[in-house]
Design a protein around this motif. Structure first.
Motif, short mmCIF file in Angstrom:
data_model
loop_
_atom_site.label_atom_id
_atom_site.label_comp_id
_atom_site.label_asym_id
_atom_site.label_seq_id
_atom_site.Cartn_x
_atom_site.Cartn_y
_atom_site.Cartn_z
N GLY A 136 0.80 -1.21 0.00
CA GLY A 136 0.00 0.00 0.00
C GLY A 136 0.83 1.26 0.00
N PHE A 137 0.16 2.37 0.11
CA PHE A 137 0.77 3.69 -0.01
C PHE A 137 1.90 3.91 1.00
N LEU A 138 1.58 3.84 2.28
CA LEU A 138 2.59 4.07 3.31
C LEU A 138 3.50 2.86 3.49
N GLY A 139 2.94 1.66 3.42
CA GLY A 139 3.74 0.46 3.60
C GLY A 139 4.84 0.34 2.57
N LEU A 140 4.53 0.61 1.31
CA LEU A 140 5.54 0.52 0.26
C LEU A 140 6.61 1.59 0.42
N ALA A 141 6.19 2.80 0.76
CA ALA A 141 7.17 3.88 0.97
C ALA A 141 8.12 3.54 2.11
N CYS A 142 7.59 2.95 3.16
CA CYS A 142 8.43 2.56 4.29
C CYS A 142 9.35 1.40 3.91
N GLY A 143 8.84 0.45 3.15
CA GLY A 143 9.65 -0.66 2.70
C GLY A 143 10.83 -0.22 1.85
N LEU A 144 10.58 0.70 0.93
CA LEU A 144 11.65 1.22 0.09
C LEU A 144 12.68 1.97 0.92
N ARG A 145 12.21 2.73 1.89
CA ARG A 145 13.13 3.48 2.76
C ARG A 145 14.04 2.52 3.54
N LEU A 146 13.48 1.46 4.09
CA LEU A 146 14.26 0.52 4.89
C LEU A 146 15.12 -0.39 4.03
N SER A 147 14.63 -0.75 2.85
CA SER A 147 15.42 -1.56 1.93
C SER A 147 16.69 -0.83 1.52
N ALA A 148 16.59 0.49 1.36
CA ALA A 148 17.75 1.30 0.98
C ALA A 148 18.83 1.25 2.06
N ASP A 149 18.45 0.95 3.29
CA ASP A 149 19.41 0.82 4.39
C ASP A 149 19.99 -0.59 4.50
N GLY A 150 19.56 -1.47 3.60
CA GLY A 150 20.12 -2.83 3.59
C GLY A 150 19.31 -3.86 4.34
N HIS A 151 18.14 -3.49 4.86
CA HIS A 151 17.31 -4.46 5.56
C HIS A 151 16.58 -5.36 4.56
N ARG A 152 16.31 -6.59 4.96
CA ARG A 152 15.51 -7.48 4.11
C ARG A 152 14.04 -7.25 4.43
N ILE A 153 13.25 -6.98 3.42
CA ILE A 153 11.85 -6.58 3.61
C ILE A 153 10.91 -7.63 3.02
N MET A 154 9.92 -8.02 3.80
CA MET A 154 8.83 -8.85 3.31
C MET A 154 7.53 -8.05 3.44
N ALA A 155 6.90 -7.76 2.30
CA ALA A 155 5.62 -7.05 2.28
C ALA A 155 4.49 -8.07 2.26
N LEU A 156 3.56 -7.92 3.19
CA LEU A 156 2.38 -8.78 3.23
C LEU A 156 1.16 -7.93 2.91
N ASP A 157 0.34 -8.41 1.98
CA ASP A 157 -0.84 -7.65 1.58
C ASP A 157 -1.81 -8.59 0.89
N ARG A 158 -3.03 -8.10 0.68
CA ARG A 158 -4.04 -8.89 -0.01
C ARG A 158 -3.74 -8.93 -1.51
N GLY A 159 -4.23 -9.96 -2.19
CA GLY A 159 -4.09 -10.04 -3.64
C GLY A 159 -2.68 -10.37 -4.06
N GLU A 160 -2.37 -10.02 -5.29
CA GLU A 160 -1.04 -10.25 -5.85
C GLU A 160 -0.45 -8.92 -6.31
N HIS A 161 0.82 -8.70 -6.02
CA HIS A 161 1.48 -7.45 -6.37
C HIS A 161 2.91 -7.73 -6.82
N VAL A 162 3.35 -6.98 -7.80
CA VAL A 162 4.75 -7.01 -8.21
C VAL A 162 5.39 -5.75 -7.65
N LEU A 163 6.32 -5.91 -6.73
CA LEU A 163 6.92 -4.78 -6.02
C LEU A 163 8.34 -4.52 -6.51
N PRO A 164 8.85 -3.33 -6.21
CA PRO A 164 10.20 -2.98 -6.68
C PRO A 164 11.26 -3.93 -6.12
#
Length: 295
Positions: A10-38
Motif C-alpha cells: 500500500g501507499f505508506l507500507g511501500l514507501a516505508c519498505g523502500l526506505r528501509l530496503s535502501a538501508d540494507g534491511h531485508r523486507i517482506m511485504a504482506l498484503d491482499r491479492g497479488e502485487h509485483v513490487l520494486p
C-alpha cells in the motif's frame, strides 16, 4: 534486520519498505491479492485477520521487527463496521500475537489522529483516545491492546504512530482531499472547487511519514510508546492558493465544509527526543512534488 510490513504493497507500507530496503534491511511485504513490487522487497499474499495465514508467514520469514500498516481506512470503515473491526481490531490482535510467537522483538504500528477524536490533547502523546468515528475506534483499540500486550510480554517493544493525513504520489485510498485538488488542477480543469474547512488540518508528506516509521524500527526504546506524528497544519484554502500560483488561469472556488471529526489540534510531543526527527515538509513543497509525479 528482517522486517515484515503488513499492508506492505500500500501507499505508506511501500514507501516505508523502500526506505528501509535502501538501508540494507531485508523486507517482506504482506498484503491482499497479488502485487509485483520494486527490487529489494519480497511479497507474500496474506490476510491479516487469518491467524493461521499470518502465523505461517511470520514463521517462515522470521522477522526481527514487524511494521503493521494494514487497515481499512476511514470511509471503508464507516461503510462496513464489521469489516473494519475484523481487519483493524482482530487483524491487529493477530499480528501482535504472531509477532510474539515468532520471536519478533518489536512491532511498529499505525494509529491515527482519528483515535483521539474529541479528546483534550493538552497531554500530548499521553492523551487518552476518545474516538469519534468507527476507524478511530478501531485505532484506539490498537493502542489499548498494545499497552496490554507489553504488560504481559515486557520483553517486546510496541510503538504506535498517530498519523494525521498522509499525502503524496500514489495515494489511491482513504481521505484524499489535497490529492484530489492537485490531480484536478493538473488535469486542466478551469474551475477548482475545494472544501473550505474552518480549521487547519494536518498534512504529513509521505516521505516524512516513512522516515518516522523507519526510525521507530531502530530507536533505543523499550516497552509501549505512542507518538503523535504531525506534519504541516494548514487551511485547505492555502493549498488552493498555491495551486492558483502554479496554474494562474485556474479559478479556485471555496465550498463550505465541516472539518472531519478528529483532534486536529494534536501536536508533536516526544517524537524529536525519541527518534531525532519530526516531519518538516510544507504543503507547498509537497504539492509541487505531487505535481512533478503527475506531469
Amino acid at each position: 534486520m528482517r522486517i515484515a510490513i503488513t499492508g506492505g504493497a500500500g501507499f505508506l507500507g511501500l514507501a516505508c519498505g523502500l526506505r528501509l530496503s535502501a538501508d540494507g534491511h531485508r523486507i517482506m511485504a504482506l498484503d491482499r491479492g497479488e502485487h509485483v513490487l520494486p527490487a529489494g522487497i519480497d511479497f507474500r499474499s496474506c490476510d491479516i485477520a487469518d491467524d493461521n495465514d499470518v502465523a505461517l508467514a511470520f514463521a517462515e520469514f522470521e522477522p526481527d521487527v514487524v511494521i503493521h500498516f494494514a487497515a481499512l481506512l476511514t470511509l471503508d470503515s464507516k461503510a462496513d463496521i464489521v469489516a473494519a473491526t475484523r481487519v483493524n481490531a482482530l487483524g491487529t490482535a493477530v499480528v501482535f500475537s504472531a509477532a510474539q510467537t515468532c520471536g519478533a522483538r518489536r512491532v511498529v504500528y499505525a494509529s491515527s489522529v482519528a483515535a483521539l477524536g474529541d479528546a483534550d490533547t493538552r497531554a500530548g502523546d499521553a492523551t487518552t483516545p476518545r474516538p469519534a468515528s468507527v476507524y478511530g475506534a478501531t485505532k484506539a483499540f490498537c493502542e489499548h491492546l498494545a499497552r496490554a500486550c507489553v504488560a504481559d510480554t515486557p520483553e517486546m517493544t510496541l510503538i504506535g504512530l498517530r498519523y494525521g493525513s498522509v499525502y503524496g504520489p500514489g495515494r489511491a485510498r482513504g481521505w484524499r482531499a489535497i490529492q484530489t485538488l492537485v490531480e484536478q488542477a493538473v488535469s486542466g480543469v478551469p474551475r477548482l472547487f475545494y472544501p473550505d474547512f474552518p480549521q487547519p488540518i494536518d498534512w504529513t508528506w509521505i516521505g516524512d511519514a516513512a522516515e518516522v516509521a523507519a526510525r521507530a524500527v531502530t530507536a533505543p526504546l523499550s516497552g509501549h510508546h505512542v507518538f503523535n506524528v504531525v506534519g504541516d497544519k494548514r487551511f485547505m484554502r492555502e493549498a488552493a492558493n498555491h495551486l492558483k500560483q502554479r496554474y494562474p488561469s485556474l479559478t479556485t472556488i471555496p465550498q463550505s465544509a465541516q472539518t472531519p471529526p478528529s483532534a486536529w489540534d494534536f501536536a508533536n510531543d516526544g517524537l524529536e527526543a525519541a527518534l531525532g526527527y519530526t516531519p518538516h515538509t510544507k504543503i507547498e513543497g509537497g504539492i509541487d512534488q505531487v505535481i512533478d509525479g503527475l506531469v
